[in-house]
Enzyme design. Structure first.
Site, PDB file in Angstrom:
ATOM      1  N   ARG A  50     -21.577  37.897 -18.673  1.00 39.17           N
ATOM      2  CA  ARG A  50     -20.550  37.121 -19.178  1.00 39.17           C
ATOM      3  C   ARG A  50     -20.986  36.510 -20.622  1.00 39.17           C
ATOM      4  NH1 ARG A  50     -18.807  32.201 -15.177  1.00 39.17           N
ATOM      5  NH2 ARG A  50     -20.638  31.434 -15.901  1.00 39.17           N
ATOM      6  N   LYS A 149     -17.055  31.045 -22.468  1.00 43.30           N
ATOM      7  CA  LYS A 149     -17.770  29.898 -22.077  1.00 43.30           C
ATOM      8  C   LYS A 149     -18.395  29.448 -23.254  1.00 43.30           C
ATOM      9  CE  LYS A 149     -20.893  28.257 -18.432  1.00 43.30           C
ATOM     10  NZ  LYS A 149     -20.123  27.124 -18.084  1.00 43.30           N
ATOM     11  N   GLU A 182      -8.174  24.956 -12.944  1.00 45.78           N
ATOM     12  CA  GLU A 182      -9.394  24.951 -12.391  1.00 45.78           C
ATOM     13  C   GLU A 182      -9.946  23.508 -12.713  1.00 45.78           C
ATOM     14  OE1 GLU A 182     -12.433  27.059 -14.609  1.00 45.78           O
ATOM     15  OE2 GLU A 182     -11.342  26.825 -16.515  1.00 45.78           O
TER      16      GLU A 182
HETATM   17  N1  PXG Z   1     -14.826  26.592 -14.786  1.00 48.39           N
HETATM   18  C1  PXG Z   1     -15.428  26.252 -16.092  1.00 48.39           C
HETATM   19  C2  PXG Z   1     -14.650  25.700 -17.037  1.00 48.39           C
HETATM   20  C3  PXG Z   1     -17.008  26.025 -15.919  1.00 48.39           C
HETATM   21  O1  PXG Z   1     -17.553  25.795 -16.983  1.00 48.39           O
HETATM   22  C4  PXG Z   1     -17.189  27.269 -13.732  1.00 48.39           C
HETATM   23  C5  PXG Z   1     -15.353  27.135 -13.888  1.00 48.39           C
HETATM   24  C6  PXG Z   1     -17.691  27.810 -12.658  1.00 48.39           C
HETATM   25  O2  PXG Z   1     -18.269  29.013 -12.960  1.00 48.39           O
HETATM   26  P1  PXG Z   1     -19.579  29.750 -12.411  1.00 48.39           P
HETATM   27  O3  PXG Z   1     -19.848  30.787 -13.132  1.00 48.39           O
HETATM   28  O4  PXG Z   1     -20.728  28.489 -12.684  1.00 48.39           O
HETATM   29  O5  PXG Z   1     -19.356  29.640 -11.066  1.00 48.39           O
HETATM   30  C7  PXG Z   1     -17.502  26.599 -14.947  1.00 48.39           C
HETATM   31  C8  PXG Z   1     -19.244  26.570 -14.994  1.00 48.39           C
HETATM   32  C9  PXG Z   1     -22.633  21.627 -15.625  1.00 48.39           C
HETATM   33  C10 PXG Z   1     -22.153  23.066 -15.229  1.00 48.39           C
HETATM   34  O6  PXG Z   1     -23.601  21.230 -16.188  1.00 48.39           O
HETATM   35  C11 PXG Z   1     -21.112  23.691 -15.683  1.00 48.39           C
HETATM   36  C12 PXG Z   1     -20.737  24.970 -15.347  1.00 48.39           C
HETATM   37  C13 PXG Z   1     -21.889  25.562 -14.841  1.00 48.39           C
HETATM   38  C14 PXG Z   1     -23.265  24.986 -14.552  1.00 48.39           C
HETATM   39  C15 PXG Z   1     -23.421  23.554 -15.074  1.00 48.39           C
HETATM   40  O7  PXG Z   1     -21.533  20.804 -15.608  1.00 48.39           O
HETATM   41  N2  PXG Z   1     -19.729  25.283 -15.288  1.00 48.39           N
END
Ligand code: PXG
Length: 290
Positions: A50, A149, A182
């Site tokens: 990703r 991301k 989301e």
């Molecule tokens: N939506 C958004 C906008 C994200 O930033 C997810 C969904 C979930 O994706 P994953 O691949 O993690 O299942 C994310 C991921 C934090 C933090 O510190 C945020 C994420 C991942 C790790 C830490 O708030 N966001």
């Protein structure tokens, strides 16, 4: 703490970034948040894939191979004894001029931080979250695709501010068409009539790695899984709801906009998926080594 910077592990105090780095000046860069459980890095291949897709989308050429990045993540975890922790993998555009032009930037910077994880309070996994829908809509994909991301998280930060100002910890963002997308850093699922439903990527979401794992686990458990455009009607009338993300894992939601979801307690299918996710995460991944 030792920080990985461009091929070297350096003490935290020496891990410095230039004020001319476009990651700072313009949020020009990409990142991943990754977990380690029981001495193994969870879903490393998927996170690195990703990262490269995000980089491709912003025309950023990572000066390293995916295999090299994976080795660097494992090495950084090893150096910091990060056996049950959180890894932040960041690639910035690098040092440039005060103008936007990314092609004038020298070399992208690769930074890896292996740290402790900041989780939601433990009791919320039993009691469930109280969340709200907010006015800040998720980025229009044709403007800035939520699949990227990127280091530009202001869209999510603005939604988070609205949630906190409303007295809750998390926000549901709608897309410009009014469909559910989301949460600010987590994907959203509902259970209705025994089926597991989640917005499709076309709703303008980040395709979460936890989301994909949970969908696969649900299918293994015999639950029907469907990606579906949803409005607030669908969430208000759902039987169960939960969020998924690398940091949050699987966390139940029991109130949205002060409306009660189901009977106000985390639902049985949510709790079964939470357990199955924990079991899977705790027993898979790439072993950490030097
Ligand atoms: N939506 C958004 C906008 C994200 O930033 C997810 C969904 C979930 O994706 P994953 O691949 O993690 O299942 C994310 C991921 C934090 C933090 O510190 C945020 C994420 C991942 C790790 C830490 O708030 N966001």
């Amino acid at each position: 703490m030792k920080i990985y910077m461009n091929g070297k592990l350096v003490p935290e105090k020496q891990a410095r970034v230039s004020v001319f780095d476009h990651g700072l000046l313009y949020g020009d860069g990409v990142f991943e948040g990754i977990r380690s459980y029981n001495g193994r890095v969870f879903m490393l291949d998927e996170h690195v894939a990703r990262l490269y897709r995000s980089a491709r989308a912003i025309a950023l050429e990572i000066p390293m191979t995916p295999e090299g990045i994976k080795r660097a993540v494992l090495r950084t975890c090893h150096a910091n004894k990060c056996n049950n922790g959180y890894v932040r993998l960041v690639v910035t555009r690098g040092v440039g001029t005060l103008g936007l032009n990314p092609y004038l930037c020298k070399k992208p910077q690769i930074i890896i931080i292996a740290a402790d994880i900041q989780l939601y309070p433990r009791e919320l996994y039993k009691k469930g979250l109280d969340i709200v829908t907010v006015g800040t809509m998720r980025n229009q994909p044709e403007a800035l695709n939520p699949s990227i991301k990127s280091l530009n998280y202001l869209n999510n930060v603005l939604a988070k501010i609205e949630a906190i100002n409303a007295g809750v910890m998390e926000a549901i963002m709608l897309n410009p068409q009014g469909f559910v997308s989301e949460a600010t850093g987590d994907n959203l699922f509902i259970i209705r009539n025994g089926e597991l439903l989640t917005p499709p990527t076309e709703a303008g979401i980040l395709e979460g790695i936890t989301r994909n794992v949970v969908m696969a686990l649900a299918r293994d458990m015999g639950i029907t899984v469907r990606e579906k455009m949803m409005s607030r009607y669908d969430i208000y009338t759902s039987d169960e709801m939960f969020l998924t993300g690398t940091a949050a894992e699987v966390i139940p939601v029991v109130r949205v906009d002060r409306r009660v979801i189901g009977d106000g307690n985390p639902g049985p299918q949510t709790m079964a998926l939470l357990k199955s996710f924990k079991d899977f995460a705790g027993s898979s991944g790439t072993p950490i080594h030097a």
